[in-house]
Design a protein around this motif. Structure first.
Motif: not given
Length: 494
Positions: A192-197
């Motif tokens: 998954e992409p880094d959703h925290s960004k």
């Protein structure tokens, strides 16, 4: 007055009542307090009944029939010939419907649409079961009078996408189902992409500003559009010069409202660009929902989820949402195209969205075959979610209660969403045939070239061509899911 003048005068009065009813419905969805809903529903029922009585009266039908006779019909221009032909056909159907049956239907769907939001908020299907059951029965009864020669669900499909059949839907949806279930499994197995960004909040008023900027960038005439906020985003057209869209802002998820705005903006651009010569006639009301959804989903997905859509406007996005300075455009592109098995249709990525619609179509089909009872719908829904997406809703709100469509009797509407996406695969090929690479056009900031192409090839004609005629005229081929499948495979293999 001549017969034509008498007819136009009567149609104008009907349109005034329709305008008032549309304003009431807009008010019901956007600003009416809960305590005022019952009184507003009574007023709305009254206006809708008056419209029905006036439009199906002996006087109205007699005028249409006289204008349809050769000696009068031959005097009409093409706009009025279409209007009279369509109106006569529809009146012959509607005049089969007893007024009391129509009133029962209006009361059922009005009550159901009022109860649904509170049931959804409570995540309790039992609070909605009785009203939904009454709406289903009212829809069946309504169709038994209006389309006695058709099975109810066939009639409902045709009502929202004229000329479409279950047989055709089964074929193209079956092709997609076969290809997409394994493709979703493959894509969702990747990191998954880094959703925290994107774990920052954007105030509702900022989101509203961003959304207005985006629809204007797409080609919206901002002097003929109004905005509102609702639980479920939608577009409505009072007339060609008064089109309205709603959104649902979420401070901790600014991406979803952005794409709701692009989606509803696509609907509204279609409405705004119907040729004004069709104003007040059957040609000016866009009745083909698959075609309508193709326009909203073309802007939302084919264009809006393309990285090149954002390249020319990324600095403006960062200016309006300063937190975006901490992420790259590539990060944003990955986030807006992240594929996941999610519960909510309106929040789904463009790939799994197709399966959400197939689920609803298959359930509706079984409801009207008599194979599913209303009380069993939550369980049937959950079983279908497991079958298609491998997940099970945790509650009714993120399961069977998530959509407003059944509450207002719009059975047969859901297939139009996926039909619209299938049309988009075909339209993408046609756009690139005529204009060249969509990537290059978007990267140059020339999205309005594409909007103009859609205006000229689709929008200006309103409802004067059914969707199959549009596809044949614009794309040069019959309906097929192959271009959409090709688009998905090419995009998600990268």
């Amino acid at each position: 007055m001549t017969l034509l003048e008498q007819y136009k005068d009567k149609q104008k009065k009907i349109s005034y009542l329709g305008h008032a009813a549309s304003l009431m419905n807009w008010d019901k969805e956007t600003t009416t307090p809960e305590g005022g809903m019952e009184k507003l529903a009574e007023a709305l029922n009254y206006f809708q009944t008056e419209i029905f009585k006036l439009s199906t009266s002996d006087e109205a039908f007699d005028l249409v029939c006289k204008l349809a006779e050769p000696e009068e019909f031959d005097k009409l221009d093409d706009v009025m010939k279409f209007d009279i032909t369509r109106n006569k056909r529809d009146l012959e159907k509607m005049r089969r419907l007893p007024q009391e049956v129509f009133e029962e239907y209006v009361k059922a769907v009005t009550k159901s649409s009022i109860v649904w939001p509170s049931a959804k908020r409570a995540s309790d299907f039992s609070k909605f079961e009785k009203e939904l059951g009454a709406t289903i029965e009212a829809v069946k009864k309504y169709q038994s009078y209006v389309n006695p020669d058709k099975k109810p669900y066939d009639a409902l499909i045709d009502q929202f996408e004229e000329g479409m059949t279950q047989e055709t839907i089964d074929r193209v949806f079956g092709d997609l189902r076969k290809e997409l279930v394994p493709l979703v499994e493959e894509v969702t197995s990747r990191p998954e992409p880094d959703h925290s960004k994107f774990a920052f909040k954007v105030p509702a008023h900022v989101q509203d500003k961003v959304c207005r900027f985006l629809v204007e960038y797409m080609g919206m005439d901002m002097t003929r559009i109004a905005f509102g906020e609702t639980e479920h985003p939608f577009t409505t057209s009072m007339n060609l010069d008064d089109v309205r869209i709603t959104n649902h802002y979420k401070e901790d998820n600014f991406i979803e409202p952005i794409f709701s705005a692009i989606h509803e903006g696509g609907h509204a651009i279609f409405c705004q660009n119907v040729d004004h010569k069709y104003e007040g006639t059957e040609g000016g009301v866009i009745n083909y929902m698959g075609l309508h959804e193709s326009q909203s989903r073309f802007f939302e997905n084919i264009l809006g989820r393309n990285i090149n859509f954002w390249k020319p406007i990324w600095p403006k996005m960062v200016e309006m949402i300063p937190e975006l300075a901490n992420v790259t455009l590539e990060d944003f592109y990955k986030e807006i195209n992240f594929v996941q098995k999610s519960y909510i249709r309106t929040e789904a990525d463009e790939l799994t969205y197709c399966l959400h619609v197939i689920l609803r179509y298959e359930i509706e089909r079984e409801i009207f075959k008599g194979n599913v009872e209303v009380k069993d719908l939550p369980a049937v829904w959950n079983k279908k979610m497991e079958e298609l997406l491998g997940i099970t809703p945790r509650n009714d709100s993120e399961g069977v209660l998530q959509d407003m469509h059944w509450s207002d009797g719009s059975f047969g509407y859901f297939p139009s969403y996926l039909l619209g996406s299938i049309y988009d695969g075909m339209l993408l090929e046609a756009v690139e045939r005529d204009l060249g690479s969509v990537d290059d056009i978007l990267a140059a900031g020339d999205i309005r070239k594409i909007t103009k192409w859609l205006n000229e090839n689709i929008h200006q004609y309103g409802s004067t061509r059914i969707s199959s005629e549009v596809l044949k005229e614009v794309c040069g081929k019959e309906l097929t899911a192959e271009p959409l499948i090709k688009y998905f495979k090419k995009k998600y293999s990268a």
